[in-house]
Design an enzyme around this catalytic site. Structure first.
Site, PDB file in Angstrom:
ATOM      1  N   SER A 191     -47.853  14.316 -54.524  1.00  4.77           N
ATOM      2  CA  SER A 191     -46.677  15.142 -54.802  1.00  4.77           C
ATOM      3  C   SER A 191     -46.838  16.060 -56.002  1.00  4.77           C
ATOM      4  CB  SER A 191     -45.460  14.248 -54.999  1.00  4.77           C
ATOM      5  OG  SER A 191     -45.632  13.393 -56.109  1.00  4.77           O
ATOM      6  N   HIS A 219     -45.067  14.826 -48.427  1.00  4.75           N
ATOM      7  CA  HIS A 219     -45.423  16.246 -48.588  1.00  4.75           C
ATOM      8  C   HIS A 219     -46.324  16.751 -47.473  1.00  4.75           C
ATOM      9  CE1 HIS A 219     -43.433  16.438 -52.472  1.00  4.75           C
ATOM     10  NE2 HIS A 219     -43.865  15.188 -52.616  1.00  4.75           N
ATOM     11  N   LYS A 250     -37.491  16.981 -47.569  1.00  5.03           N
ATOM     12  CA  LYS A 250     -38.425  18.037 -47.961  1.00  5.03           C
ATOM     13  C   LYS A 250     -38.600  19.013 -46.798  1.00  5.03           C
ATOM     14  CE  LYS A 250     -39.825  15.299 -51.788  1.00  5.03           C
ATOM     15  NZ  LYS A 250     -40.437  14.059 -52.211  1.00  5.03           N
TER      16      LYS A 250
HETATM   17  C1  LIG Z   1     -39.839  12.844 -52.838  1.00  2.00           C
HETATM   18  C2  LIG Z   1     -40.702  11.674 -52.587  1.00  2.00           C
HETATM   19  C3  LIG Z   1     -40.163  10.433 -52.226  1.00  2.00           C
HETATM   20  C4  LIG Z   1     -38.679  10.172 -52.261  1.00  2.00           C
HETATM   21  O1  LIG Z   1     -38.028  10.778 -51.206  1.00  2.00           O
HETATM   22  P1  LIG Z   1     -36.480  11.158 -51.384  1.00  2.00           P
HETATM   23  O2  LIG Z   1     -36.018  11.379 -49.999  1.00  2.00           O
HETATM   24  O3  LIG Z   1     -36.441  12.368 -52.234  1.00  2.00           O
HETATM   25  O4  LIG Z   1     -35.817   9.980 -52.034  1.00  2.00           O
HETATM   26  C5  LIG Z   1     -41.025   9.409 -51.900  1.00  2.00           C
HETATM   27  N1  LIG Z   1     -42.351   9.585 -51.936  1.00  2.00           N
HETATM   28  C6  LIG Z   1     -42.904  10.757 -52.309  1.00  2.00           C
HETATM   29  C7  LIG Z   1     -44.386  10.895 -52.337  1.00  2.00           C
HETATM   30  C8  LIG Z   1     -42.099  11.825 -52.652  1.00  2.00           C
HETATM   31  O5  LIG Z   1     -42.646  12.974 -53.046  1.00  2.00           O
END
Ligand SMILES: *Cc1c(COP(=O)(O)O)cnc(C)c1O
Length: 409
Positions: A191, A219, A250
């Protein structure tokens, strides 16, 4: 009360002294390529909405329809009376998208990691993490009570060493009748660095040592693989990864988290994942918007958006490399400009904001101390002109850049 205030202010002062203080910035527009902040417009390079779906008419329409049909709230947890039709439709869509027998959704990716890891391993087991995995996975590992081991980022030798240690430990264990397990957790696209995990090699190691593998595709969903379901698909590893998780917040453009795998996995999680069981079901609008996002990703439009995104990423990468920024050689929509010092990173972010460019300085504890960076993300909602505006603005603040150690010119 006054002692409490004083104590917190003292702690905050320490945070500020290290240039680690954070504050909320109110945005008065949808979180798109341009955002309205404090009455002005900024060009936004901080969003994880990689395909520009968060503000897409199809997702908004789906959310509105779900509100009209199912109401604003879910009313209870999934196991009580909150398991509304939109949740089931979303899970069917996710299983089909990922090519698995089943899928289960949670209120967030964070809640997914917490629920899944805590259900799969406990105090007799071993959990093995890449050094750079997301905080949700670290927290989940700690909370699970399993023995925690960490290997250097993407370091296969380190991983193998830990797996050998776990083998001997698990063999000699007499702690319980249940056979101790080893669970490896990694991200597919990291990330904060935008690089990729060597998933094929990790899968080979976990097979050799009889460990389980969980991959967080937060991601990668929407961006990798012929069907755009992620890096596990792109690497052809679907049959070797016990648990795939992701977020719906995302590239999918909505909110929530998910796990996909076998029916037994989902059935087990419904019974054992505490963040699933003891939490009100997500609002129907979120589930419906996510289902629309999953559908859109798989459409011809989804492919166009992905192609557009990679073209913009390449344009930005070329510009940054020409300007002397060292970048990871891999393909990803996350471009980390590592500055080092927290204060310097904040200065550059502020200077860019004066140029109407919004990129946040990512600091400890999100990344290690002294590894502060501008985390630049590109989305399909950007234009080639936006990318050019970014590299020009970065060039204008390059007097700041020249003071950064170990950077060319
Ligand atoms: C953003 C993220 C999460 C958390 O997801 P949310 O839906 O924002 O709570 C978990 N793992 C990774 C690698 C992330 O980048």
């Amino acid at each position: 009360m006054s002692g409490f205030e004083a104590e917190l202010n003292e702690r905050l002062r320490a945070v500020r002294e290290q240039a680690l203080h954070r504050e909320l910035r109110r945005v008065d527009s949808p979180p798109s390529a341009r955002i309205t902040v404090g009455g002005g417009t900024l060009l936004n390079f901080s969003s994880n909405d990689y395909l520009g779906l968060a503000n897409h008419p199809a997702l908004k329409e789906a959310a509105i329809r779900a509100v009209e049909k199912f109401g604003a709230g879910a009313g209870a947890s999934r196991l009580i009376c909150g398991s509304l039709a939109p949740h089931h439709e979303l899970e069917a869509a996710l299983a089909e998208f990922e090519g698995t027998a089943a899928a289960l959704t949670f209120s967030s990716g964070y809640a997914t990691a917490l629920g899944v890891i805590g259900a799969l391993v406990g105090k007799d087991d071993v959990i093995v993490l890449d050094k750079l995995v997301h905080a949700s996975i670290v927290d989940a590992a700690r909370l699970s009570g399993a023995k925690l081991r960490v290997f250097k980022h993407n370091d296969l030798d380190g991983l193998e060493q830990i797996l050998r240690w776990a083998d001997t430990r698990n063999k000699s264990s007499t702690a319980s009748a249940k056979r101790p397990r080893t669970l490896i957790v990694t991200e597919s696209v990291f990330s904060m660095d935008g690089d990729l995990a060597p998933l094929r090699d990790i899968a080979r190691l976990k097979e050799r040592h009889g460990a389980w593998l969980m991959v967080d595709e937060a991601h990668a969903t929407g961006l990798f693989g012929a069907r755009r379901s992620g890096l596990v698909e792109e690497f052809g590893l679907a049959d070797q990864v016990e648990v795939r998780m992701g977020t719906l917040g995302k590239a999918v453009g909505a909110a929530g988290g998910y796990v996909c795998g076998t029916r037994a996995l989902v059935d087990y999680l419904v019974n054992r994942a505490r963040s699933f069981i003891f939490s009100t079901a997500p609002v129907p609008a979120a589930a419906a918007a996510a289902a629309a996002g999953v559908k859109l990703i798989q459409s011809a439009e989804g492919e166009r958006l992905r192609t557009r995104l990679w073209a913009l990423v390449n344009q930005l990468k070329d510009g940054l490399i020409q300007a002397g920024w060292p970048l990871p050689a891999v393909r990803s929509a996350i471009l980390p400009l590592v500055i080092g010092g927290e204060r310097k990173a904040m200065e550059i972010a502020t200077a860019l904001r004066e140029q109407k460019i919004f990129v946040p300085a990512i600091r400890y504890p999100t990344v290690a101390r002294g590894q502060a960076r501008l985390r630049v993300t590109v989305t399909a909602a950007h234009t080639p002109e936006d990318i050019a505006a970014f590299t020009e603005a970065l060039g204008r603040v390059s007097n700041l850049k020249s003071q950064i150690p170990n950077l060319k010119s």
